[in-house]
Design a protein around this motif. Structure first.
Motif, PDB file in Angstrom:
ATOM      1  N   THR A  32      36.214  -7.595 -19.656  1.00 20.56           N
ATOM      2  CA  THR A  32      35.038  -6.774 -19.921  1.00 20.56           C
ATOM      3  C   THR A  32      35.350  -5.287 -19.843  1.00 20.56           C
ATOM      4  O   THR A  32      34.456  -4.462 -19.744  1.00 20.56           O
ATOM      5  CB  THR A  32      33.910  -7.104 -18.920  1.00 20.56           C
ATOM      6  OG1 THR A  32      34.396  -6.846 -17.601  1.00 20.56           O
ATOM      7  CG2 THR A  32      33.481  -8.549 -19.042  1.00 20.56           C
ATOM      8  N   ALA A  33      36.630  -4.935 -19.881  1.00 17.89           N
ATOM      9  CA  ALA A  33      37.017  -3.519 -19.790  1.00 17.89           C
ATOM     10  C   ALA A  33      36.497  -2.755 -21.000  1.00 17.89           C
ATOM     11  O   ALA A  33      36.528  -3.233 -22.120  1.00 17.89           O
ATOM     12  CB  ALA A  33      38.528  -3.388 -19.696  1.00 17.89           C
ATOM     13  N   GLU A  34      36.002  -1.555 -20.742  1.00 19.51           N
ATOM     14  CA  GLU A  34      35.602  -0.676 -21.833  1.00 19.51           C
ATOM     15  C   GLU A  34      35.844   0.759 -21.389  1.00 19.51           C
ATOM     16  O   GLU A  34      35.959   1.049 -20.204  1.00 19.51           O
ATOM     17  CB  GLU A  34      34.143  -0.873 -22.228  1.00 19.51           C
ATOM     18  CG  GLU A  34      33.150  -0.522 -21.159  1.00 19.51           C
ATOM     19  CD  GLU A  34      31.716  -0.743 -21.612  1.00 19.51           C
ATOM     20  OE1 GLU A  34      31.005   0.275 -21.752  1.00 19.51           O
ATOM     21  OE2 GLU A  34      31.324  -1.894 -21.814  1.00 19.51           O
ATOM     22  N   THR A  35      35.945   1.644 -22.361  1.00 20.12           N
ATOM     23  CA  THR A  35      36.188   3.048 -22.054  1.00 20.12           C
ATOM     24  C   THR A  35      35.511   3.916 -23.104  1.00 20.12           C
ATOM     25  O   THR A  35      35.182   3.446 -24.184  1.00 20.12           O
ATOM     26  CB  THR A  35      37.693   3.357 -21.972  1.00 20.12           C
ATOM     27  OG1 THR A  35      37.889   4.633 -21.400  1.00 20.12           O
ATOM     28  CG2 THR A  35      38.358   3.277 -23.331  1.00 20.12           C
ATOM     29  N   THR A  36      35.334   5.170 -22.765  1.00 19.75           N
ATOM     30  CA  THR A  36      34.785   6.154 -23.684  1.00 19.75           C
ATOM     31  C   THR A  36      35.832   7.232 -23.897  1.00 19.75           C
ATOM     32  O   THR A  36      36.418   7.722 -22.940  1.00 19.75           O
ATOM     33  CB  THR A  36      33.497   6.787 -23.106  1.00 19.75           C
ATOM     34  OG1 THR A  36      32.537   5.759 -22.890  1.00 19.75           O
ATOM     35  CG2 THR A  36      32.932   7.834 -24.049  1.00 19.75           C
ATOM     36  N   ILE A  40      43.564   1.627 -20.031  1.00 15.06           N
ATOM     37  CA  ILE A  40      42.369   0.842 -19.744  1.00 15.06           C
ATOM     38  C   ILE A  40      42.799  -0.314 -18.861  1.00 15.06           C
ATOM     39  O   ILE A  40      43.617  -1.137 -19.276  1.00 15.06           O
ATOM     40  CB  ILE A  40      41.721   0.313 -21.042  1.00 15.06           C
ATOM     41  CG1 ILE A  40      41.397   1.470 -21.988  1.00 15.06           C
ATOM     42  CG2 ILE A  40      40.473  -0.499 -20.717  1.00 15.06           C
ATOM     43  CD1 ILE A  40      41.017   1.043 -23.381  1.00 15.06           C
TER      44      ILE A  40
END
Length: 79
Positions: free
Chosen positions: A31-35, A26
């Motif tokens: 504000t990093a996000e992942t799925t 990541i």
């Protein structure tokens, strides 16, 4: 606040405590996000995260947490 030498994080997970068989990078940023895809509904997963610096060094493992993915069923409305 973020450390300017941190370029991102590696989220690691697996189905046994302290045994991480998969991971995803990541990119840094507050504000990093992942799925995560491909998880099995109802399966218990153990996760942890490490920071990665600009020299590709990883931090020590953070605290482990666990969770079980569930599908959210949406009601179908007739028009």
């Amino acid at each position: 606040m973020t450390d300017p030498e941190i370029i991102g994080y590696r989220l690691c997970w697996g189905t046994a405590s302290q045994t991480y068989t998969d991971s995803v990078f990541i990119a840094g940023g507050s504000t990093a996000e992942t799925t995560i895809s491909g998880l099995t509904e109802g399966q218990l997963y153990y996760l942890t995260m490490v920071a990665i610096d600009n020299m590709d060094r990883e931090s020590l493992l953070r605290s482990e947490f666990k969770g079980t993915p569930r599908l959210i069923r949406l009601a179908v409305m007739e028009l």
